[in-house]
Scaffold this motif. Structure first.
Motif, PDB file in Angstrom:
ATOM      1  N   PRO A   1     -21.710 108.171  83.932  1.00  0.00           N
ATOM      2  CA  PRO A   1     -20.426 108.363  84.623  1.00  0.00           C
ATOM      3  C   PRO A   1     -20.613 108.770  86.085  1.00  0.00           C
ATOM      4  O   PRO A   1     -19.786 108.461  86.931  1.00  0.00           O
ATOM      5  CB  PRO A   1     -19.756 109.479  83.829  1.00  0.00           C
ATOM      6  CG  PRO A   1     -20.881 110.216  83.191  1.00  0.00           C
ATOM      7  CD  PRO A   1     -21.947 109.205  82.915  1.00  0.00           C
ATOM      8  N   ILE A   2     -21.665 109.532  86.358  1.00  0.00           N
ATOM      9  CA  ILE A   2     -22.002 109.890  87.739  1.00  0.00           C
ATOM     10  C   ILE A   2     -23.518 109.838  87.871  1.00  0.00           C
ATOM     11  O   ILE A   2     -24.239 109.959  86.867  1.00  0.00           O
ATOM     12  CB  ILE A   2     -21.500 111.303  88.137  1.00  0.00           C
ATOM     13  CG1 ILE A   2     -21.646 112.296  86.968  1.00  0.00           C
ATOM     14  CG2 ILE A   2     -20.085 111.271  88.641  1.00  0.00           C
ATOM     15  CD1 ILE A   2     -21.289 113.733  87.340  1.00  0.00           C
TER      16      ILE A   2
ATOM     17  N   MET B   1     -18.120 119.222  84.217  1.00  0.00           N
ATOM     18  CA  MET B   1     -18.455 117.862  84.639  1.00  0.00           C
ATOM     19  C   MET B   1     -17.680 117.476  85.898  1.00  0.00           C
ATOM     20  O   MET B   1     -18.238 116.886  86.823  1.00  0.00           O
ATOM     21  CB  MET B   1     -18.141 116.910  83.489  1.00  0.00           C
ATOM     22  CG  MET B   1     -18.608 115.503  83.741  1.00  0.00           C
ATOM     23  SD  MET B   1     -18.355 114.495  82.253  1.00  0.00           S
ATOM     24  CE  MET B   1     -18.168 112.902  83.067  1.00  0.00           C
TER      25      MET B   1
ATOM     26  N   ASN C   1     -25.858 111.806  88.918  1.00  0.00           N
ATOM     27  CA  ASN C   1     -26.664 112.908  88.380  1.00  0.00           C
ATOM     28  C   ASN C   1     -26.091 113.452  87.049  1.00  0.00           C
ATOM     29  O   ASN C   1     -26.280 114.610  86.704  1.00  0.00           O
ATOM     30  CB  ASN C   1     -26.782 114.043  89.412  1.00  0.00           C
ATOM     31  CG  ASN C   1     -25.421 114.609  89.775  1.00  0.00           C
ATOM     32  OD1 ASN C   1     -24.387 113.989  89.482  1.00  0.00           O
ATOM     33  ND2 ASN C   1     -25.395 115.780  90.375  1.00  0.00           N
ATOM     34  N   GLY C   2     -25.375 112.575  86.326  1.00  0.00           N
ATOM     35  CA  GLY C   2     -24.767 113.000  85.070  1.00  0.00           C
ATOM     36  C   GLY C   2     -25.570 112.547  83.858  1.00  0.00           C
ATOM     37  O   GLY C   2     -26.743 112.177  83.969  1.00  0.00           O
TER      38      GLY C   2
ATOM     39  N   LYS D   1     -19.129 118.875  88.998  1.00  0.00           N
ATOM     40  CA  LYS D   1     -20.288 118.111  89.505  1.00  0.00           C
ATOM     41  C   LYS D   1     -19.846 116.860  90.269  1.00  0.00           C
ATOM     42  O   LYS D   1     -20.614 116.282  91.027  1.00  0.00           O
ATOM     43  CB  LYS D   1     -21.184 117.666  88.333  1.00  0.00           C
ATOM     44  CG  LYS D   1     -22.152 118.740  87.855  1.00  0.00           C
ATOM     45  CD  LYS D   1     -22.889 118.320  86.600  1.00  0.00           C
ATOM     46  CE  LYS D   1     -24.045 117.357  86.853  1.00  0.00           C
ATOM     47  NZ  LYS D   1     -24.764 117.031  85.583  1.00  0.00           N
ATOM     48  N   MET D   2     -18.613 116.417  90.017  1.00  0.00           N
ATOM     49  CA  MET D   2     -18.114 115.182  90.655  1.00  0.00           C
ATOM     50  C   MET D   2     -17.373 115.458  91.955  1.00  0.00           C
ATOM     51  O   MET D   2     -16.979 114.520  92.647  1.00  0.00           O
ATOM     52  CB  MET D   2     -17.170 114.456  89.682  1.00  0.00           C
ATOM     53  CG  MET D   2     -17.851 113.988  88.412  1.00  0.00           C
ATOM     54  SD  MET D   2     -16.645 113.438  87.157  1.00  0.00           S
ATOM     55  CE  MET D   2     -16.220 111.816  87.817  1.00  0.00           C
TER      56      MET D   2
END
Lengths: 147, 147
Positions: free
Chosen positions: A24-25, B141, A27-28, B144-145
């Motif tokens: 999803p990202i 999460m 660094n995810g 982090k985005m």
């Protein structure tokens, strides 16, 4: 515990390998990595509290990436179908339930040290659930982000 | 319950209004909306199980968007500073703890119907926690985005 697992299984039902690998990202973590992480955390607590030891080399090799996630998780955890993750989750959980059955409720009050703090077995296994629920929330969100 | 709340507070510490309003995906929820949702779910269970009634018009108006999230949540929940959300969370929680203190442990076994299934008070309040943990995972999460 069974109820939480049921909601996790519902959250991932029908996902393809490609969807399980979707990041999803940058660094995810992909959903597959989060599923294996849920199993790895439970496995880690089993080793620490049922076996009373640290993970051995074989266990580190098998579960290390899933336990720590991050870059290592992104590199190592991909390409597997949903069945692979479900089987790992189920195998680990089966042992937890077996061990629970061999103990009585008083055992839940047994104190232990976890992460530098005094805890008891009730808190330890609540924390296993808490981690699963936390990541289930992320899985639901990633699922909404799938292309 | 206090432990879970502590982890929620840590997950949002220091966020600006702009960060609380950030939408991670078009059809998603901002962190502010998730925080108010956590309070709204707890409020809803208080009304249902402590007061034994349905939400009144005023409560619907105040909590409806946060409870149901989605489009309504995206439209109505934004522009507030972190303190606003923390105050709402704290006020709602204060009543839960007060009500808990006025009951004994046997009350946790009281059965009730929830979502069409037989449940008990222990499960009801576990579900409140479960919802908070689920969304805390999403908040971590989304954090982090943030751009």
């Amino acid at each position: 515990m069974n109820y939480v697992r049921q909601t996790t299984l519902e959250a991932v039902a029908g996902l393809s390998t490609q969807e399980l690998d979707f990041l999803p990202i940058e660094n995810g973590n992909c959903i597959g990595a989060l599923l294996l992480h849920i199993a790895a955390v439970e496995k880690g607590f089993q080793i620490e509290f049922f076996d009373g030891r640290s993970p051995n080399e074989e266990e580190e090799l098998k579960w290390g990436a899933a336990y720590s996630l991050g870059q290592k998780g992104r590199e190592e955890i991909k390409g597997a179908p949903l069945d692979f993750y479900l089987k790992e989750l189920e195998e680990v959980r089966a042992r937890t339930l077996e061990e629970f059955q061999s103990r009585d409720d008083n055992w839940l009050k047994d104190t232990c040290i976890w992460d530098g703090h005094e805890a008891n077995q009730h808190f330890i296994w609540f924390h296993v659930l808490e981690d699963e629920i936390n990541h289930r929330g992320q899985i639901r969100m990633i699922r909404k982000m799938l292309p």
